[in-house]
Each structure stands twice: as C-alpha cells, then as structure tokens.
Scaffold this active site. Structure first.
Site, PDB file in Angstrom:
ATOM      1  N   ARG A   1     -42.652 -27.785 -19.368  1.00 28.92           N
ATOM      2  CA  ARG A   1     -43.910 -28.455 -19.506  1.00 28.92           C
ATOM      3  C   ARG A   1     -44.070 -29.223 -19.778  1.00 28.92           C
ATOM      4  O   ARG A   1     -45.258 -29.924 -20.603  1.00 28.92           O
ATOM      5  CB  ARG A   1     -44.961 -27.572 -19.852  1.00 28.92           C
ATOM      6  CG  ARG A   1     -44.976 -26.279 -19.766  1.00 28.92           C
ATOM      7  CD  ARG A   1     -45.165 -25.705 -18.083  1.00 28.92           C
ATOM      8  NE  ARG A   1     -46.083 -24.507 -17.841  1.00 28.92           N
ATOM      9  CZ  ARG A   1     -44.875 -23.857 -17.269  1.00 28.92           C
ATOM     10  NH1 ARG A   1     -43.983 -24.248 -17.179  1.00 28.92           N
ATOM     11  NH2 ARG A   1     -45.561 -22.344 -16.762  1.00 28.92           N
TER      12      ARG A   1
ATOM     13  N   SER B   1     -51.777 -21.108 -18.658  1.00 29.74           N
ATOM     14  CA  SER B   1     -51.666 -20.340 -19.647  1.00 29.74           C
ATOM     15  C   SER B   1     -52.144 -21.612 -20.778  1.00 29.74           C
ATOM     16  O   SER B   1     -51.528 -22.796 -20.379  1.00 29.74           O
ATOM     17  CB  SER B   1     -50.018 -20.780 -20.051  1.00 29.74           C
ATOM     18  OG  SER B   1     -48.997 -20.169 -19.199  1.00 29.74           O
TER      19      SER B   1
ATOM     20  N   GLU C   1     -50.065 -26.289 -24.225  1.00 24.91           N
ATOM     21  CA  GLU C   1     -49.929 -26.532 -22.967  1.00 24.91           C
ATOM     22  C   GLU C   1     -50.953 -27.069 -22.481  1.00 24.91           C
ATOM     23  O   GLU C   1     -50.825 -28.474 -21.754  1.00 24.91           O
ATOM     24  CB  GLU C   1     -49.577 -25.554 -22.453  1.00 24.91           C
ATOM     25  CG  GLU C   1     -49.204 -26.022 -20.524  1.00 24.91           C
ATOM     26  CD  GLU C   1     -48.686 -24.862 -19.616  1.00 24.91           C
ATOM     27  OE1 GLU C   1     -49.509 -24.891 -18.465  1.00 24.91           O
ATOM     28  OE2 GLU C   1     -48.203 -23.680 -20.049  1.00 24.91           O
TER      29      GLU C   1
HETATM   30  N1  EPU Z   1     -46.748 -10.464 -22.474  1.00 18.89           N
HETATM   31  C1  EPU Z   1     -47.220  -9.917 -23.654  1.00 18.89           C
HETATM   32  N2  EPU Z   1     -49.007  -9.715 -23.791  1.00 18.89           N
HETATM   33  C2  EPU Z   1     -49.695 -10.761 -22.828  1.00 18.89           C
HETATM   34  C3  EPU Z   1     -48.757 -11.598 -21.971  1.00 18.89           C
HETATM   35  C4  EPU Z   1     -47.385 -11.594 -21.682  1.00 18.89           C
HETATM   36  O1  EPU Z   1     -46.632  -9.086 -23.882  1.00 18.89           O
HETATM   37  O2  EPU Z   1     -50.699 -10.431 -22.755  1.00 18.89           O
HETATM   38  C5  EPU Z   1     -45.687 -10.522 -22.507  1.00 18.89           C
HETATM   39  C6  EPU Z   1     -45.177  -9.677 -20.867  1.00 18.89           C
HETATM   40  O3  EPU Z   1     -44.513  -8.073 -21.822  1.00 18.89           O
HETATM   41  C7  EPU Z   1     -43.318 -10.250 -20.616  1.00 18.89           C
HETATM   42  C8  EPU Z   1     -43.770 -11.983 -21.443  1.00 18.89           C
HETATM   43  O4  EPU Z   1     -44.485 -11.932 -22.551  1.00 18.89           O
HETATM   44  O5  EPU Z   1     -42.959 -10.110 -21.415  1.00 18.89           O
HETATM   45  C9  EPU Z   1     -44.070 -13.026 -20.576  1.00 18.89           C
HETATM   46  O6  EPU Z   1     -45.127 -12.884 -19.914  1.00 18.89           O
HETATM   47  P1  EPU Z   1     -44.914 -13.452 -18.243  1.00 18.89           P
HETATM   48  O7  EPU Z   1     -44.208 -12.723 -17.354  1.00 18.89           O
HETATM   49  O8  EPU Z   1     -46.883 -13.292 -17.698  1.00 18.89           O
HETATM   50  O9  EPU Z   1     -45.132 -15.520 -18.596  1.00 18.89           O
HETATM   51  P2  EPU Z   1     -45.460 -16.492 -19.224  1.00 18.89           P
HETATM   52  O10 EPU Z   1     -44.396 -16.346 -20.441  1.00 18.89           O
HETATM   53  O11 EPU Z   1     -46.012 -15.420 -19.975  1.00 18.89           O
HETATM   54  C10 EPU Z   1     -44.891 -18.258 -17.688  1.00 18.89           C
HETATM   55  C11 EPU Z   1     -45.171 -19.560 -17.597  1.00 18.89           C
HETATM   56  C12 EPU Z   1     -46.568 -18.789 -16.586  1.00 18.89           C
HETATM   57  C13 EPU Z   1     -46.188 -18.556 -15.531  1.00 18.89           C
HETATM   58  C14 EPU Z   1     -45.314 -17.397 -16.208  1.00 18.89           C
HETATM   59  C15 EPU Z   1     -43.951 -16.731 -14.836  1.00 18.89           C
HETATM   60  C16 EPU Z   1     -46.204 -20.503 -19.954  1.00 18.89           C
HETATM   61  C17 EPU Z   1     -46.716 -21.094 -21.068  1.00 18.89           C
HETATM   62  N3  EPU Z   1     -46.423 -19.873 -18.971  1.00 18.89           N
HETATM   63  O12 EPU Z   1     -46.019 -16.952 -19.108  1.00 18.89           O
HETATM   64  O13 EPU Z   1     -47.684 -20.218 -16.362  1.00 18.89           O
HETATM   65  O14 EPU Z   1     -46.517 -18.363 -14.835  1.00 18.89           O
HETATM   66  O15 EPU Z   1     -44.383 -17.627 -17.041  1.00 18.89           O
HETATM   67  O16 EPU Z   1     -43.144 -17.522 -14.577  1.00 18.89           O
HETATM   68  O17 EPU Z   1     -44.300 -21.117 -19.632  1.00 18.89           O
HETATM   69  C18 EPU Z   1     -49.476 -21.465 -16.308  1.00 18.89           C
HETATM   70  O18 EPU Z   1     -48.298 -22.501 -16.903  1.00 18.89           O
HETATM   71  O19 EPU Z   1     -50.484 -21.947 -16.894  1.00 18.89           O
HETATM   72  C19 EPU Z   1     -48.205 -20.729 -16.157  1.00 18.89           C
HETATM   73  C20 EPU Z   1     -49.231 -19.435 -15.761  1.00 18.89           C
END
Ligand code: EPU
Length: 337
Positions: A162, A237, A333
């Site tokens: 990012r 995010s 972000e």
């Molecule tokens: N999780 C929780 N609670 C929540 C949300 C997530 O426990 O409310 C846990 C999930 O269970 C999982 C982990 O966190 O184990 C990761 O969650 P998720 O797969 O939803 O991905 P993320 O790390 O929260 C990132 C990106 C997203 C992207 C997804 C998929 C960042 C800041 N965000 O989210 O990007 O879509 O991975 O690759 O890196 C964005 O940048 O706007 C965005 C949506």
C-alpha cells in the site's frame, strides 16, 4: 472547461461525506489538464480521482481537479502478451472487466476495488494475493510545477505494501494520467492461493478456472464482507495491516493463541488489523451515523450523514485501544484530509 464554485463533494468520495470545494473542475483530457495548470499556476490545487481512499474532514479551499480522462488502448500485442493502457479517469473495476472480457489475464484478483485507474499506483492497490505492481509496466504523469510529462517505469515507483513514491518523495508533485499493464493472452498465471478463492472454486466444482471464474469468485467474496459504497459510505480498509517483529509476535501469540498472521520474513510478521479491532470490541459498533462495519472490522462506515470528524474520532478510539491492548500502532491506509 467550466469551473464550478462551492461544489458539494458528497458524490465524489466513497465515504459520502458532505464537504464543499471552493472551486471544482472536471478534467477530461491531458490538454485540458495542461491548460488549467497554466491558467491557475499560483493556486492551491487538490487532485481528486475516484475519492475511494480519503476521509474528508473539512471543506477544501483549493481548486479541485477531478481527473476524469477516459479511454483504454491496447498498445502492443505479441502471441502471449498485451500492453494495455488505461487513462486515469476510467473506473478501476470497469477496466478490470474490460480486460477479462478480452481474455487479458493478471488483474482478475483485483476485481471490484473501488476507485479510478489513476490512483491505483499511488497506494499499489492489492487484494487476494495480487498487487498492482505485479502487472504494471509504467505510468504517465504530469509534473504539476513544470507541466511536463514524466514516464515512471515500475521500478521508479518504489512500490511497497500500500505504498509508492507518490505517497513519499513525489507526494503532491504529479498527476497520473495513464497507467500501462502487461497482461497475458494465454497461459494465464492464476493466483488462487487465497483460501476463500480456493473454497469458492471448489464449492462450484471448478477445477480449471478461467480468469472470469477468479474474478467472479473475488466479486462474491468482496460482496460477502465489504460494504458497497453505493449503499453504505466507506473507503475499504481504513488501516494498514501492521507488521511487528517476531519477538513481539511470540508474546502476542502466547496471550492469544488464535491470532491470525502472515509471515513476511524471519524477523517480521503481519497481523490483520481487522482481527485486532474485532478483539477490541469495535466490530459492528455504531455512534450515530458513523461506525465499524459488522462483517469486516477494518472498514469504517458512514451510514448516512456522518461527518468526517465523527469517523476520525472512531478511528482515534481504535488506535488508542489497539495500542493499549496489543502495543501496536495502527497506521491509516486512508488519507485523512
Ligand atoms: N478478521 C477478523 N475480523 C474482522 C476482519 C478480519 O478476525 O473483522 C481476520 C479474518 O478472519 C482473517 C484475517 O483477519 O483471518 C484477514 O481478513 P481478510 O481476509 O478480510 O483480509 P484483511 O487483511 O482484513 C486485506 C486488505 C484488503 C483486501 C483483503 C484480501 C489491507 C489493509 N486490506 O484485508 O484490502 O481486500 O486483504 O486480500 O491490506 C483495501 O485495501 O481497502 C482492502 C479492502
């Protein structure tokens, strides 16, 4: 081109925050952009693309340039690859769908990300194991002070998680006008490593997925946990996933054996901010029209008429709480304006 005065920006930012721009112009070509820069040489400028990665907390007393330059061209084709260029004002998801329709592979995991093509390199958008930098070849930009065109090759952009040169030493200096990608025409390099994609394909009994299958799976996954900005204002995010050193992580894991994590290298571990925020009790919480999304705690939302400051207050509460509970400093972000 027309300059509008005291223009509401509510429909120009995906958070749907009502603030006003003292002056506003929609730019539809590079020539228009060059001209407006000449005519307004000493004015303070604010560059607005899809408005999908910003939280507006105050009126903008600048000339807002809404970069709406459209057009997609296929600039070079070989047997196996194409170079596809999109002007900055194309909607990102529409561009991805154009590529999928033409069987150009490489962007399918980045389906349904809000925003315009022109701002995608600024934060090196990424999702489901793929980042923009994996396929971007170059981008063209206008230097705001010299008004000269500059071509940034991928390596010039200093891409990170990012992050890019446009958020650091070149911040505020350039307006991106065009982005070029090298995409595959056959033997697509599919990335199905993300568990939820694999599951979606298995559920549908798809064993040899096409890029369209991957795109459809990503769309389904995003729709199941991320709010549609057309319905509930948000900027995806709100925070970056923090990176901690291994020593810190081991202590966290002792206290929270179920903590999810991604190993970056021997010394660094990335932790999902959504998990930290959920553990701190914020998931689904609402204060007036501002809140934390019920299905993805990393997303802050505007249910209707929240102000930017109301959203900002929630983000500050979250930052303090995560610092106290986990000794981790979350970074936003989203750009706070
Ligand atoms: N999780 C929780 N609670 C929540 C949300 C997530 O426990 O409310 C846990 C999930 O269970 C999982 C982990 O966190 O184990 C990761 O969650 P998720 O797969 O939803 O991905 P993320 O790390 O929260 C990132 C990106 C997203 C992207 C997804 C998929 C960042 C800041 N965000 O989210 O990007 O879509 O991975 O690759 O890196 C964005 O940048 O706007 C965005 C949506």
């Amino acid at each position: 081109m027309k300059i509008e005065y005291n223009k509401s920006l509510k429909r120009y930012n995906t958070f749907g925050i009502e603030v006003f721009a003292s002056e506003f112009a929609t730019i539809t070509s590079v020539t228009e952009l060059e001209n407006i820069l000449i005519e307004n040489e000493n004015k303070s400028l604010f560059i607005l693309s899809g408005g999908s990665n910003m939280l507006l907390t105050k009126n903008i007393n600048s000339l807002v340039l809404h970069i709406s330059i459209k057009g997609i061209t296929v600039t070079e084709a070989s047997d196996t690859h194409v170079l596809v260029s999109s002007n900055a004002g194309e909607n990102w998801h529409d561009f991805v769908q154009y590529c999928i329709k033409n069987n150009y592979g490489g962007l399918e995991n980045l389906s349904l990300i809000p925003g315009y093509v022109g701002s995608a390199p600024i934060q090196n958008i990424g999702a489901y194991g793929v980042e923009l930098k994996d396929t971007m070849v170059s981008c063209e930009a206008i230097n705001i002070s010299t008004r000269k065109k500059h071509v940034f090759l991928k390596n010039d952009c200093k891409f990170g998680y990012r992050n890019s040169i446009f958020k650091n030493e070149s911040k505020g200096k350039y307006i991106i006008t065009k982005v070029t990608f090298k995409l595959t025409k056959k033997e697509h390099q599919l990335n199905t490593s993300y568990g939820a994609i694999e599951k979606a394909l298995t559920d549908q009994k798809i064993t040899q997925p096409t890029i369209k299958n991957i795109s459809d799976a990503v769309i389904k996954i995003r729709q199941s946990k991320l709010p549609d900005p057309a319905e509930i204002g948000n900027s995806g995010s709100f925070f970056k996933n923090p990176v901690v050193n291994t020593g810190h992580f081991i202590k966290l894991q002792q206290a929270h054996p179920n903590i999810p994590f991604y190993k970056i290298d021997e010394n660094h571990i990335k932790i999902p901010a959504g998990w930290l925020i959920e553990q701190s009790g914020f998931k689904g919480k609402r204060w007036g029209d501002a809140g934390v999304h019920e299905k993805q705690a990393l997303v802050l939302v505007n249910y209707n008429n929240a102000t930017g400051n109301e959203i900002l207050e929630i983000s500050k509460k979250i930052v303090t709480s995560i610092k106290d509970k986990f000794n981790i400093s979350l970074e936003t972000e989203v750009n706070i304006i």
